[in-house]
Each structure stands twice: as structure tokens, then as C-alpha cells.
Design an enzyme around this catalytic site. Structure first.
Site, PDB file in Angstrom:
ATOM      1  N   CYS A 150      -4.262   3.854  -1.077  1.00  0.00           N
ATOM      2  CA  CYS A 150      -3.831   3.184   0.147  1.00  0.00           C
ATOM      3  C   CYS A 150      -4.431   3.920   1.344  1.00  0.00           C
ATOM      4  CB  CYS A 150      -2.309   3.191   0.232  1.00  0.00           C
ATOM      5  SG  CYS A 150      -1.663   2.446   1.739  1.00  0.00           S
ATOM      6  N   CYS A 165       4.752   3.893   2.077  1.00  0.00           N
ATOM      7  CA  CYS A 165       3.663   3.998   1.102  1.00  0.00           C
ATOM      8  C   CYS A 165       4.211   4.373  -0.273  1.00  0.00           C
ATOM      9  CB  CYS A 165       2.637   5.041   1.558  1.00  0.00           C
ATOM     10  SG  CYS A 165       1.106   4.975   0.610  1.00  0.00           S
ATOM     11  N   HIS A 179      -5.514  -7.917   5.606  1.00  0.00           N
ATOM     12  CA  HIS A 179      -6.181  -8.302   6.851  1.00  0.00           C
ATOM     13  C   HIS A 179      -5.361  -7.841   8.047  1.00  0.00           C
ATOM     14  CE1 HIS A 179      -8.035 -10.854   3.824  1.00  0.00           C
ATOM     15  NE2 HIS A 179      -9.095 -10.843   4.616  1.00  0.00           N
ATOM     16  N   CYS A 192      -1.398  -0.406  -0.016  1.00  0.00           N
ATOM     17  CA  CYS A 192      -0.493  -0.556  -1.161  1.00  0.00           C
ATOM     18  C   CYS A 192       0.543  -1.617  -0.788  1.00  0.00           C
ATOM     19  CB  CYS A 192       0.184   0.782  -1.481  1.00  0.00           C
ATOM     20  SG  CYS A 192       1.399   1.312  -0.255  1.00  0.00           S
ATOM     21  N   CYS A 219       2.997  -0.463   2.149  1.00  0.00           N
ATOM     22  CA  CYS A 219       2.405  -0.437   3.493  1.00  0.00           C
ATOM     23  C   CYS A 219       2.033  -1.837   3.963  1.00  0.00           C
ATOM     24  CB  CYS A 219       1.185   0.484   3.515  1.00  0.00           C
ATOM     25  SG  CYS A 219       1.604   2.236   3.396  1.00  0.00           S
TER      26      CYS A 219
END
Length: 148
Positions: free
Chosen positions: A63, A71, A82, A102, A105
């Protein structure tokens, strides 16, 4: 600036605004002291970069966001998230404006879990964008002309 010149500029602004709303095209260069320096109309072309290779490159990656408390540090959940202005379920920005994220997140930046304040979120995204783009350049998935 004379009132006549100001009136002419206001008419031009109205013309440009109308053209932008109807055609999505215009260019205007303004100097606060001298007024309008030049204007022209040009077609605004929206280029959407879509790359299966870039999207697939996220598989198994660490990540890049690493947001504390969100996370999960599990590369098996990493996807290309995106982060550009056109984001959402049906409107995605270019694949070049995305980060390796990940699931934890990704949920955080999309607002599905605890909402981060805009400044904090922007810092994590900017750092992750740099990390992700460096990886994509090293992998040859983004090519920068003239780089050594």
C-alpha cells in the site's frame, strides 16, 4: 482602465462564458494591470488514460497510502485507487492519477470509513501518488521522454 475598455472586457467575458457552457472551449490570458492580453477559442479535448497493465500492476504491491489506523498492510488487498478530481463509482479519473491502496486505506480516502480532513487526506494522497508513479516509471508502465 477606462469604463469603455472595462465594458468591452465584460462583453468578452460573457461571450467566453457562453462559449464554454455551450461548447466547452475557450482560452483567455489576463494581466490585472493591462487587462486582456489575448483570447482565442480552441477545442478542449479530454483524454482518458486507461491501462489494464497499470491497473493490474497493483496486484501484490505494498500500500502506498499507509494511513495510520486504516492501513492493513496486506498486499493481497491492494488495488489501483483513483484519486483525481473525477472520482466515484461511475466516473473515474485517468489511471495516471491513481495510487496503490490496500482495502483499508482505499475505504478511508473514499469516505467509506472514518472521514479524514481534506488537508490530511491530500498529504497522504500526494505522497502515495509520488511513490506509485515512481514504481510505474521504474516498471516501464509510464515513460518519461528524455529521462535517464
Amino acid at each position: 482602465m477606462s469604463l469603455d475598455k472595462l465594458f468591452d472586457q465584460n462583453k468578452l467575458f460573457d461571450q467566453i462564458a457562453a462559449d464554454l457552457m455551450s461548447n466547452g472551449k475557450a482560452f483567455l490570458q489576463i494581466d490585472p494591470e493591462r487587462g486582456i492580453l489575448r483570447h482565442e477559442y480552441s477545442e478542449v479535448v479530454e483524454l482518458k488514460i486507461r491501462s489494464d497493465a497499470i491497473r493490474k500492476s497493483a496486484r501484490g504491491q505494498d500500500c502506498a497510502l499507509r494511513i495510520p489506523g486504516h492501513c492493513n498492510f496486506n498486499p493481497e488487498t491492494t488495488v489501483l485507487a483513483h484519486v483525481g478530481k473525477n472520482i466515484g463509482m461511475s466516473m473515474k479519473c485517468d489511471d495516471s492519477f491513481a495510487v496503490y491502496a490496500c482495502s483499508g486505506c482505499h475505504d478511508a480516502i473514499d469516505g467509506r470509513t472514518t472521514v479524514l480532513d481534506a488537508g490530511t487526506q491530500a498529504l497522504y494522497i500526494l505522497d502515495a501518488l509520488e511513490r506509485t508513479q515512481n514504481h510505474l516509471i521504474q516498471a516501464g508502465l509510464i515513460v518519461v521522454k528524455g529521462s535517464k
